[in-house]
Write a protein that holds these residues in place. Structure first.
Motif, PDB file in Angstrom:
ATOM      1  N   TRP A 186       0.842  -1.181   0.000  1.00  7.90           N
ATOM      2  CA  TRP A 186       0.000   0.000   0.000  1.00  7.90           C
ATOM      3  C   TRP A 186       0.882   1.238   0.000  1.00  7.90           C
ATOM      4  O   TRP A 186       1.799   1.366   0.821  1.00  7.90           O
ATOM      5  CB  TRP A 186      -0.895   0.053   1.233  1.00  7.90           C
ATOM      6  N   TYR A 187       0.564   2.157  -0.930  1.00 10.16           N
ATOM      7  CA  TYR A 187       1.269   3.427  -1.034  1.00 10.16           C
ATOM      8  C   TYR A 187       0.276   4.572  -0.875  1.00 10.16           C
ATOM      9  O   TYR A 187      -0.877   4.478  -1.258  1.00 10.16           O
ATOM     10  CB  TYR A 187       1.941   3.589  -2.395  1.00 10.16           C
ATOM     11  N   ARG A 188       0.807   5.656  -0.373  1.00  6.07           N
ATOM     12  CA  ARG A 188       0.042   6.905  -0.313  1.00  6.07           C
ATOM     13  C   ARG A 188       0.699   7.898  -1.262  1.00  6.07           C
ATOM     14  O   ARG A 188       1.940   8.024  -1.284  1.00  6.07           O
ATOM     15  CB  ARG A 188       0.056   7.448   1.113  1.00  6.07           C
ATOM     16  N   GLN A 189      -0.126   8.613  -2.049  1.00  2.00           N
ATOM     17  CA  GLN A 189       0.403   9.595  -2.987  1.00  2.00           C
ATOM     18  C   GLN A 189      -0.179  10.959  -2.671  1.00  2.00           C
ATOM     19  O   GLN A 189      -1.399  11.131  -2.634  1.00  2.00           O
ATOM     20  CB  GLN A 189       0.073   9.212  -4.431  1.00  2.00           C
ATOM     21  N   ASP A 190       0.695  11.918  -2.420  1.00  2.00           N
ATOM     22  CA  ASP A 190       0.322  13.306  -2.220  1.00  2.00           C
ATOM     23  C   ASP A 190       0.968  14.139  -3.325  1.00  2.00           C
ATOM     24  O   ASP A 190       2.068  13.806  -3.784  1.00  2.00           O
ATOM     25  CB  ASP A 190       0.797  13.806  -0.851  1.00  2.00           C
ATOM     26  N   PRO A 191       0.331  15.215  -3.736  1.00  2.00           N
ATOM     27  CA  PRO A 191       0.895  16.031  -4.829  1.00  2.00           C
ATOM     28  C   PRO A 191       2.323  16.465  -4.520  1.00  2.00           C
ATOM     29  O   PRO A 191       2.617  16.966  -3.439  1.00  2.00           O
ATOM     30  CB  PRO A 191      -0.056  17.228  -4.882  1.00  2.00           C
ATOM     31  N   ILE A 242       3.188   2.587   2.876  1.00  2.00           N
ATOM     32  CA  ILE A 242       2.474   2.533   4.153  1.00  2.00           C
ATOM     33  C   ILE A 242       2.715   1.171   4.831  1.00  2.00           C
ATOM     34  O   ILE A 242       3.193   1.105   5.963  1.00  2.00           O
ATOM     35  CB  ILE A 242       0.971   2.749   3.958  1.00  2.00           C
ATOM     36  N   TYR A 243       2.353   0.110   4.166  1.00  2.00           N
ATOM     37  CA  TYR A 243       2.522  -1.254   4.654  1.00  2.00           C
ATOM     38  C   TYR A 243       2.836  -2.157   3.474  1.00  2.00           C
ATOM     39  O   TYR A 243       2.480  -1.864   2.345  1.00  2.00           O
ATOM     40  CB  TYR A 243       1.228  -1.766   5.310  1.00  2.00           C
ATOM     41  N   TYR A 244       3.474  -3.286   3.765  1.00  2.00           N
ATOM     42  CA  TYR A 244       3.645  -4.307   2.760  1.00  2.00           C
ATOM     43  C   TYR A 244       3.532  -5.686   3.389  1.00  2.00           C
ATOM     44  O   TYR A 244       3.721  -5.856   4.600  1.00  2.00           O
ATOM     45  CB  TYR A 244       4.963  -4.148   2.006  1.00  2.00           C
ATOM     46  N   SER A 245       3.220  -6.650   2.527  1.00  2.00           N
ATOM     47  CA  SER A 245       3.034  -8.031   2.983  1.00  2.00           C
ATOM     48  C   SER A 245       3.764  -8.948   2.024  1.00  2.00           C
ATOM     49  O   SER A 245       3.558  -8.904   0.819  1.00  2.00           O
ATOM     50  CB  SER A 245       1.547  -8.375   3.009  1.00  2.00           C
ATOM     51  N   GLN A 246       4.632  -9.786   2.572  1.00  2.00           N
ATOM     52  CA  GLN A 246       5.388 -10.707   1.726  1.00  2.00           C
ATOM     53  C   GLN A 246       4.640 -12.011   1.499  1.00  2.00           C
ATOM     54  O   GLN A 246       4.901 -12.723   0.523  1.00  2.00           O
ATOM     55  CB  GLN A 246       6.731 -11.018   2.391  1.00  2.00           C
ATOM     56  N   ILE A 255       5.431   5.172   6.491  1.00  7.50           N
ATOM     57  CA  ILE A 255       4.427   6.084   7.080  1.00  7.50           C
ATOM     58  C   ILE A 255       3.232   5.299   7.600  1.00  7.50           C
ATOM     59  O   ILE A 255       2.092   5.604   7.298  1.00  7.50           O
ATOM     60  CB  ILE A 255       3.977   7.148   6.054  1.00  7.50           C
ATOM     61  N   ALA A 256       3.461   4.301   8.446  1.00  2.52           N
ATOM     62  CA  ALA A 256       2.400   3.391   8.899  1.00  2.52           C
ATOM     63  C   ALA A 256       1.491   3.974   9.985  1.00  2.52           C
ATOM     64  O   ALA A 256       0.393   3.453  10.215  1.00  2.52           O
ATOM     65  CB  ALA A 256       3.022   2.102   9.395  1.00  2.52           C
ATOM     66  N   GLU A 257       1.904   5.026  10.651  1.00  2.00           N
ATOM     67  CA  GLU A 257       1.111   5.552  11.765  1.00  2.00           C
ATOM     68  C   GLU A 257      -0.270   5.989  11.309  1.00  2.00           C
ATOM     69  O   GLU A 257      -0.413   6.758  10.353  1.00  2.00           O
ATOM     70  CB  GLU A 257       1.831   6.726  12.432  1.00  2.00           C
ATOM     71  N   GLY A 258      -1.307   5.494  12.010  1.00  2.00           N
ATOM     72  CA  GLY A 258      -2.680   5.851  11.670  1.00  2.00           C
ATOM     73  C   GLY A 258      -3.333   4.912  10.659  1.00  2.00           C
ATOM     74  O   GLY A 258      -4.469   5.135  10.258  1.00  2.00           O
ATOM     75  N   TYR A 259      -2.601   3.882  10.271  1.00  2.00           N
ATOM     76  CA  TYR A 259      -3.114   2.897   9.319  1.00  2.00           C
ATOM     77  C   TYR A 259      -2.988   1.490   9.903  1.00  2.00           C
ATOM     78  O   TYR A 259      -2.140   1.240  10.753  1.00  2.00           O
ATOM     79  CB  TYR A 259      -2.318   2.936   8.016  1.00  2.00           C
ATOM     80  N   SER A 260      -3.842   0.572   9.410  1.00  3.40           N
ATOM     81  CA  SER A 260      -3.688  -0.835   9.756  1.00  3.40           C
ATOM     82  C   SER A 260      -4.069  -1.673   8.553  1.00  3.40           C
ATOM     83  O   SER A 260      -4.783  -1.225   7.658  1.00  3.40           O
ATOM     84  CB  SER A 260      -4.563  -1.203  10.966  1.00  3.40           C
TER      85      SER A 260
END
Lengths: 111, 114
Positions: B34-39, B46-50, B60-65
């Protein structure tokens, strides 16, 4: 630290003219490098990638990129731009199995 | 057709609300991201899973699950702890979590705060 820099935020090019997008990287070993393209409001599509070997890499849609270790660069080129090439372009560096992206370059094509 | 689907295309969040973004792939890939894109900032991980039932924090994982109960699914929850959630969220997958594997991206979800 590993990083990718795209010095140009925005480039405007005339249709039919050549295009070159710059990408500089910082990485201690042999880099794995990628170029992706993103149309507005869409996901990213891979244009090409470099792992090793020939430093001139051919991609889709007529794009190519040249890896220059001495300059820590991986610039993307296209000889003749089409209006459909208007998009945002991202250079990325594989850092372990994660990708570190540059901030992107927006390309505008004028008629 | 093999690919990655993300839903919804647009999502609106109210103050204090948790929202979940869906990501599904039928590429039989082991790794998902999961990626977050800002201008003007490119994409940030954000997170990844192998592999199923395993995931790691990105930059930037804070505030996400996240969860990874099935190979094909990797939902992202934006919690109320994420104070600035307005962004474009991109899900990606790759055959394995290996350096140099090409990551394939979904069409994205745009999250807006009401």
């Amino acid at each position: 630290a590993q990083s990718v820099t795209q010095p140009d935020i925005h480039i405007t090019v005339s249709e039919g003219a050549s295009l070159e997008l710059r990408c500089n990287y910082s990485y201690g070993a042999t880099p794995y490098l990628f170029w992706y393209v993103q149309s507005p409001g869409q996901g990213l599509q891979l244009l090409l990638k470099y792992f090793s070997g020939d430093t001139l890499v051919q991609g889709i849609k007529g794009f190519e990129a040249e890896f220059k270790r001495s300059q820590s660069s991986f610039n993307l080129r296209k000889p003749s731009v089409h209006w459909s090439d208007a998009a945002e372009y991202f250079c990325a560096l594989a850092n372990d199995y994660k990708l570190s992206f540059g901030a992107g370059t927006t390309v505008t094509v004028r008629a | 057709d093999g690919g990655i689907t993300q839903s919804p295309k647009y999502l609106f969040r109210k103050e204090g609300q948790n929202v979940t973004l869906s990501c599904e792939q039928n590429l039989n890939h082991d790794a998902m991201y999961w990626y977050r894109q800002d201008p003007g900032q490119g994409l940030r991980l954000i997170y990844y899973s192998q592999i199923v039932n395993d995931f790691q924090k990105g930059d930037i994982a804070e505030g996400y699950s996240v969860s990874r109960e099935k190979k094909e699914s990797f939902p992202l929850t934006v919690t109320s702890a994420q104070k600035n959630p307005t962004a474009f969220y991109l899900c990606a997958s790759s055959p394995m979590a290996s350096r140099g594997e090409t990551q394939y991206f979904g069409p994205g979800t745009r999250l807006l705060v009401l």
